[in-house]
Design a protein around this motif. Structure first.
Motif, PDB file in Angstrom:
ATOM      1  N   GLN A  87       0.987  -1.206   0.059  1.00 47.16           N
ATOM      2  CA  GLN A  87       0.117  -0.089  -0.225  1.00 47.16           C
ATOM      3  C   GLN A  87       0.831   1.186  -0.046  1.00 47.16           C
ATOM      4  N   TYR A  88       2.215   1.239   0.474  1.00 53.48           N
ATOM      5  CA  TYR A  88       3.001   2.243   0.318  1.00 53.48           C
ATOM      6  C   TYR A  88       3.881   2.523  -0.579  1.00 53.48           C
ATOM      7  N   LYS A  90       1.823   6.056   0.673  1.00 55.39           N
ATOM      8  CA  LYS A  90       0.571   6.498   0.524  1.00 55.39           C
ATOM      9  C   LYS A  90       0.258   7.742   1.451  1.00 55.39           C
ATOM     10  N   TYR A  91      -0.879   8.322   1.320  1.00 58.70           N
ATOM     11  CA  TYR A  91      -1.320   9.390   2.141  1.00 58.70           C
ATOM     12  C   TYR A  91      -1.980   8.836   3.318  1.00 58.70           C
ATOM     13  N   SER A 143       0.148   1.219  -7.223  1.00 58.66           N
ATOM     14  CA  SER A 143       0.396   2.521  -7.054  1.00 58.66           C
ATOM     15  C   SER A 143      -1.125   3.224  -7.039  1.00 58.66           C
ATOM     16  N   ALA A 144      -1.324   3.897  -5.911  1.00 56.13           N
ATOM     17  CA  ALA A 144      -2.701   4.534  -5.842  1.00 56.13           C
ATOM     18  C   ALA A 144      -2.644   5.815  -6.801  1.00 56.13           C
ATOM     19  N   THR A 149      -1.697  11.270  -3.965  1.00 52.92           N
ATOM     20  CA  THR A 149      -0.282  10.569  -4.247  1.00 52.92           C
ATOM     21  C   THR A 149       0.072  11.330  -5.758  1.00 52.92           C
TER      22      THR A 149
END
Lengths: 255, 143
Positions: A87-88, A90-91, A143-144, A149
């Motif tokens: 997940q990282y 990330k915000y 990647s978000a 991001t």
């Protein structure tokens, strides 16, 4: 078993998409000598696993202030940390900050264990990063694409393309425009970040993504940034996007 | 990107004047950087020396026995037939004069560089004499 099936489905779909497109990110693994690949292939000989063991010990180590440990809240690492590192960066809405995995680990240490944050690049931080990263092994890099991001990805892209140092080379000059070409005895890789932290043979130890960034900057005779610099966080965001779809190999072995 | 008379500092050497002039077609003319004629034998040593970020890291010269030569830039065989001494010197000093986006490092320039590491600040990759020595070797590479 469910988990394995999920990995296989995601991976098969991805491999097919890659074949159709005729291109896609290529892991640094594919640029390694077979002997180096073998070191990574076997967890019992992969030297980075010494650090994973250390991470396991740290996981259950009680904090000197409140006697809590990571393991008290996250008892089953394999389940609780599954898919977490992916997940990282990330915000983080609670912290109101764009962060990477290392920063998340430190915020947990400070806020939950009431202990001092681990120094960037320290062995303990590397150990926990490796241990948590391992729980996403085999999953594709993701990647978000949200509003928080995007600016970091854009900033990272600019840094990636900026020529720097006495040799006046950008990351892109080598890893985007000349990957696959011979640089003396080595083949230039795409500089993908899907295996960090890595045991690097020329370091003789495990190193972080930030250490690799600094190593590259030194190689082009440029002043590196600090491990916790925004510039490195932005590069990480951009390179995560660039590696999208590539299977995570943490902890990897590289030349 | 015409540069006129500029002061350049050879690494570990005294400052020397690089005499240049801009020709009518905009191409910069550069004369020999030193009064000592280039030594091709030393040029070969320099060209092989990876610690000097040197030619063989990226270029190939088939007539040399060296293993593991680079394949990023064009092969240098016959380079003296393709280019004049003047043009080769210009490429060595700062290939950005020919192509602003070149991946070839500027071997004798300290200008327009970003975040040069402390250790290397104000220093050129080659000394003036090293430029002339490497050039002397390259000028022997005829077809």
């Amino acid at each position: 078993m469910k988990r394995l099936a999920l990995i296989l489905i995601i991976y098969a779909a991805h491999a097919q998409a890659q074949t159709l497109a005729g291109s896609g990110p290529i892991s640094g693994y594919d640029f390694m000598e077979p002997t180096t690949q073998q070191l990574q292939d076997d967890d019992f000989i992969n030297p980075a696993f010494f650090l994973v063991d250390r991470g396991l010990a740290l996981w259950d180590q009680p904090s000197p202030t409140n006697s809590k440990s990571c393991g008290i809240c996250h008892q089953d690492i394999e389940t609780d940390m599954y898919d977490v590192s992916r997940q990282y960066p990330k915000y983080d809405t609670k912290l109101s900050k764009f962060i990477n995995l290392e920063m998340k680990i430190n915020s947990e240490i400070v806020n939950k264990l009431d202990a001092s944050p681990l120094a960037p690049g320290s062995e303990d931080l590397l150990a926990l990063t490796s241990l948590i990263g391992l729980q996403s092994r085999g999953l594709p890099m993701a990647s978000a694409s949200n509003a928080e991001t995007q600016p970091w990805i854009e900033r990272g892209k600019t840094i990636y393309k900026t020529k720097r140092g006495q040799l006046n080379l950008s990351c892109a000059d080598c890893h985007q425009d000349h990957w696959g070409d011979r640089l003396r005895g080595d083949t230039i890789s795409q500089g993908q970040i899907n295996a960090f932290p890595i045991f690097r043979l020329i370091w003789g130890e495990v190193g972080s993504l930030q250490r690799m960034f600094s190593w590259c900057m030194n190689a082009v005779r440029s002043e590196p940034y600090n491990n916790d610099a925004d510039e490195y966080l932005a590069l990480e965001a951009f390179l995560t996007k660039k590696a999208q779809g590539l299977a995570i190999e943490t902890p990897g072995v590289r030349r | 990107m015409g540069f006129k008379i500029s002061l350049a500092l050879g690494a570990g050497y005294a400052a020397i004047w690089v005499a240049t002039s801009v020709l009518s077609d905009g191409v910069t003319a550069i004369y020999a950087l030193t009064n000592t004629a280039g030594d091709p034998e030393n040029g070969l040593l320099v060209l092989r020396d990876s610690s000097k970020a040197s030619c063989l890291i990226c270029h190939n010269i088939a007539s040399l026995p060296d293993r593991d030569q680079g394949r990023i830039g064009p092969a240098l065989d016959g380079v003296a037939t393709r280019y004049s001494e003047h043009d080769l010197r210009l490429r060595l000093i700062d290939a950005r004069h020919i192509n602003e986006k070149t991946v070839m490092p500027p071997y004798f320039s300290t200008e327009n560089l970003f975040r040069v590491g402390q250790k290397w600040q104000g220093k050129t990759i080659y000394t003036a004499q090293e430029v002339e020595d490497v050039l002397a070797f390259l000028m022997g590479l005829e077809d």
